[in-house]
Structure formats: C-alpha cells, structure tokens
Write an enzyme that holds these catalytic residues in place. Structure first.
Site, PDB file in Angstrom:
ATOM      1  NE  ARG A 108     -13.318 -79.278  41.152  1.00  0.00           N
ATOM      2  CZ  ARG A 108     -13.604 -78.135  41.768  1.00  0.00           C
ATOM      3  NH1 ARG A 108     -14.509 -77.312  41.298  1.00  0.00           N
ATOM      4  NH2 ARG A 108     -12.968 -77.804  42.885  1.00  0.00           N
TER       5      ARG A 108
ATOM      6  CE1 TYR B 221     -23.628 -92.654  21.858  1.00  0.00           C
ATOM      7  CE2 TYR B 221     -24.082 -91.467  23.894  1.00  0.00           C
ATOM      8  CZ  TYR B 221     -23.404 -92.454  23.211  1.00  0.00           C
ATOM      9  OH  TYR B 221     -22.500 -93.230  23.864  1.00  0.00           O
TER      10      TYR B 221
ATOM     11  CG  ASP C  98     -24.217 -85.403  19.826  1.00  0.00           C
ATOM     12  OD1 ASP C  98     -23.185 -85.338  19.144  1.00  0.00           O
ATOM     13  OD2 ASP C  98     -24.425 -86.279  20.682  1.00  0.00           O
TER      14      ASP C  98
ATOM     15  CE  LYS D  98     -17.940 -92.107  20.477  1.00  0.00           C
ATOM     16  NZ  LYS D  98     -19.329 -91.715  20.597  1.00  0.00           N
TER      17      LYS D  98
HETATM   18  C1  PLP Z   1     -20.190 -91.457  21.606  1.00  0.00           C
HETATM   19  C2  PLP Z   1     -21.211 -90.419  21.452  1.00  0.00           C
HETATM   20  C3  PLP Z   1     -21.615 -89.618  22.530  1.00  0.00           C
HETATM   21  C4  PLP Z   1     -21.085 -89.824  23.943  1.00  0.00           C
HETATM   22  O1  PLP Z   1     -19.734 -89.580  24.019  1.00  0.00           O
HETATM   23  P1  PLP Z   1     -18.769 -90.248  25.131  1.00  0.00           P
HETATM   24  O2  PLP Z   1     -17.460 -89.631  24.813  1.00  0.00           O
HETATM   25  O3  PLP Z   1     -18.841 -91.721  24.934  1.00  0.00           O
HETATM   26  O4  PLP Z   1     -19.300 -89.865  26.458  1.00  0.00           O
HETATM   27  C5  PLP Z   1     -22.546 -88.630  22.298  1.00  0.00           C
HETATM   28  N1  PLP Z   1     -23.076 -88.443  21.078  1.00  0.00           N
HETATM   29  C6  PLP Z   1     -22.724 -89.189  20.017  1.00  0.00           C
HETATM   30  C7  PLP Z   1     -23.345 -88.924  18.706  1.00  0.00           C
HETATM   31  C8  PLP Z   1     -21.783 -90.199  20.158  1.00  0.00           C
HETATM   32  O5  PLP Z   1     -21.455 -90.956  19.110  1.00  0.00           O
END
Ligand code: PLP
Length: 376
Positions: free
Chosen positions: A43, A97, A168, A193
C-alpha cells in the site's frame, strides 16, 4: 528506445540472485527496515513488482513517475480527489466513461465539489472553466462514439491558468497516444483493457510528473487501492506484447471500419481512422495509430439488431474491451442502459449501435463473421 523495445525491456528487474531474465514475484508484505530508507509495502506503492511495471509504463508514456492501482476507477477517483476538494470546481466531458461520469454525479455533492459537464470539444471544455476550477477531466477517443478532442488545446489552456488536467487514455493505450508529452498533467488508464489485454486482469494506472504523482500517491496510501505482486507480474508479462497487440488491433480495426463503411446494411461507422470521420484530422495530429475500437450503426429496416448479434460466431458479445479476442457490445443495453432513451438518442446511442473491440485474429475471419451475420 522505440515503443516495441520498451514494452519488452523497460523497467526489467535485474535478478542478481538467480540471473533469471524475468522479474521474480516478490510476495512479501513484511520487509526489513534496517539499512533501508523505507521498507517496501504494497500500500506504499513501492514494492519491486510495482516499480518494475511503473518504470515500463513511464518509459512508454514519456512520464516521470507512476502508480499502479487495483482498478481503473481506483486510479481515476484517486487522481481527481488528489487535486479537487471541498469548494473546488471540476470540468468534465459529457462523453466520459460511465464510471467516471457517475462518480461525479453520485459523489461530488457530498464532497462539496462543484462540477460541470461540457460537450466533447476543446472549446466547450475551456468555456466551462470558472474561477474555482481546479481540475479538467477529458477522454479521447470516447466510448462508444470515438469522439476526438484536441488534447494540446485543453492542455495549453489549463496550463496558463494553473488548472490540473487529467486524461483517461484507456482507449488509445500508450502505444497510440502519449498525452503527457502533449502537456496533460495526469494520464490515467484502466489497465484492465489493453494493458492486461487478455480479459483476465483488473488494474489501473496513473503516470505524471514526479511532483504530481507524489500528490496522487499520498492520497492513494490513504484510500488504499494498491495492486498485489502476482497481478503486477501478470501485467508486466502482458505489457511485453502491448505494442504487438495494439498494432495488430489497430490494423484489424482499420480493415473492419473500411469493410463496414462500404456495407449497404451499415448506416454509419465511427472510427477516427476513417478519412471522412469528424475527428480524423485531430486524431491524426495526436495519435500514432487510430486504435482497435470502433462503433457502427446497422440499418434496422434491413436487419434486426438482436438477430445480427446472435448470428455472430467468432465475435463474442461481451462487455469490457481491449482483449486479444474481438468482442461486441450494444451500448444501449450495457454501458448506457442507465440513461433515459431520449438522452441516449440525443447523443447518438441508438438500439442499432454496436461497439467492436477488435482483437488480434486474422482480419479475413472477422470480416467473414460480420458479413455472414449482416446477411441475417
Ligand atoms: C473500463 C474503463 C474504465 C474503468 O476501469 P476499471 O478497471 O473497470 O475500473 C475507465 N475508463 C475507461 C475508458 C474504461 O474503458
């Protein structure tokens, strides 16, 4: 070093005990404090497995410092809260998102953080700024319509006003877009992803300058969303093939976008790589490749959407994205189901819209599968 080389060699831990060429998995959550500046502790985000991965990611994004989280949302929420507190105002894009969108609408009020949603273009985002704005949150390309926003314009505007910018970068991945090098302060990824890439990990990433990363890490130590050694190792292993995978995914997406764009049963294709797409020129100026995500609207008068998706044999209907396998979703019944039908129609998310996360299969097989299903 070029990105393919960084993917393989960036941040690799030198294992002097065995001479092994991979990073060992250091499972210990208790380490000696004698003769060390600070004991490693998960952590505290300073274990060898965390540091091996963040070094690779920093090299890929051109950033100074990074933090690994247990999910993309842990990364995003911690990053926002590190720079926005009671009395501050946050500008967000309305096509963010869903999780980030509902973080703002569900939790900002009780934290006394004011916020505004702006349309998906740099002008609207800059116009939404007030005297109290401390953070701007953007995302490009967006989900599911692949809208593109000019990163440099937002970054320059914010820098001149001392506002922290957060992006993001999940859809593009560090292979196709490096916003830190375009002036963005904090780059966030859902590592679940493309980085994980095999639909079997959940993790998140922040990369930034040393100073900004330290501020995020200080809050992250309290919120506690750290990633364990085994998951770090799996992520590091996946990242070795990130460039290979994303290059193939982007190439396959280009082929599928061109195929769908010509198909008489497809009304519209959303892909930044198509020359006629509204965001194409900006995407070409800030992306190295156009990515593996695309959406398309089928003509319901010719083919019923539910029938089309059930006829697919290779392409799997599944949520999430970025894996080696091609998946398809219907945003109206998945990510955007909580929205009212009117609101969905307004932003272009119809019942006949499909989003493809293109995998690394051979493009011919993917084209054949879509072709057969579109016949009905
Ligand atoms: C899936 C996703 C998130 C969130 O990610 P997690 O790993 O599910 O918490 C944020 N932004 C985008 C563009 C995503 O596709």
């Amino acid at each position: 070093m070029k990105r393919e080389t960084i993917c393989v060699h960036g941040g690799t831990y030198h294992d002097s005990a065995t001479g092994g060429i991979n990073t060992p998995i250091f499972t210990s959550s208790a380490t000696s404090y004698l003769d060390r500046d600070r004991a490693a502790y998960p952590r505290y985000f300073n274990t060898p497995n965390q540091e091996a991965v963040t070094a690779k990611l920093c090299a890929l994004e051109g950033a100074e410092d990074g933090i690994l989280f247990s999910s993309g949302m842990a990364a995003m929420s911690t990053a926002i809260l590190a720079f926005a507190g009671s009395g501050d105002h946050v500008v967000l894009m309305d096509e963010l998102y869903g999780g980030t969108h509902s973080f703002a609408t569900s939790d900002f009020d009780h934290l006394s953080i004011a916020y505004s949603f702006a349309a998906t273009n740099a002008g609207a985002v800059c116009d939404a700024v007030t005297d109290r704005t401390s953070v701007i949150v953007i995302e490009t390309p967006t989900n599911p319509l692949l809208s593109v926003i000019d990163i440099r314009k937002v970054a320059d505007f914010a820098k001149a006003r001392g506002i922290t910018t957060i992006i993001d970068n999940t859809f593009a991945s560090p292979v196709n877009q490096n916003p830190y090098l375009l002036g963005i302060d904090i780059v966030v990824h859902s590592g679940t992803k493309y980085m994980g890439g095999h639909s079997d990990l959940c993790c998140g990433v922040v990369v930034a300058s040393r100073k900004n990363a330290e501020r995020v890490r200080a809050l992250a130590r309290h919120l506690g969303g750290s990633l364990n050694a085994t998951e770090c190792y799996l992520l590091e292993r996946s990242l070795k093939t990130l460039a290979l995978r994303v290059e193939r995914q982007s190439e396959n997406a280009r082929i599928l976008a061109a195929f769908l764009d010509r198909h008489p049963r497809v009304k519209r294709v959303y892909y930044p790589g198509l020359p006629g797409f509204p965001g194409h020129a900006v995407a070409a100026s800030q992306m190295k490749g156009f990515g593996g995500m695309l959406s398309f609207d089928i003509d319901e008068r010719q083919i019923e959407p539910d029938r089309f998706v059930r006829l697919l044999k290779l392409v799997s209907p599944a949520v999430s994205l970025g894996g080696v396998e091609t998946t398809i979703t219907s945003p109206a019944v998945t990510s955007h189901a909580p929205m009212s039908p009117e609101e969905r129609e307004r932003i272009g998310i119809t019942g006949s819209l499909f989003r493809l996360s293109v995998g690394i299969e051979h493009a011919d097989d993917l084209v054949a599968d879509l072709e057969t299903a579109l016949k009905g």
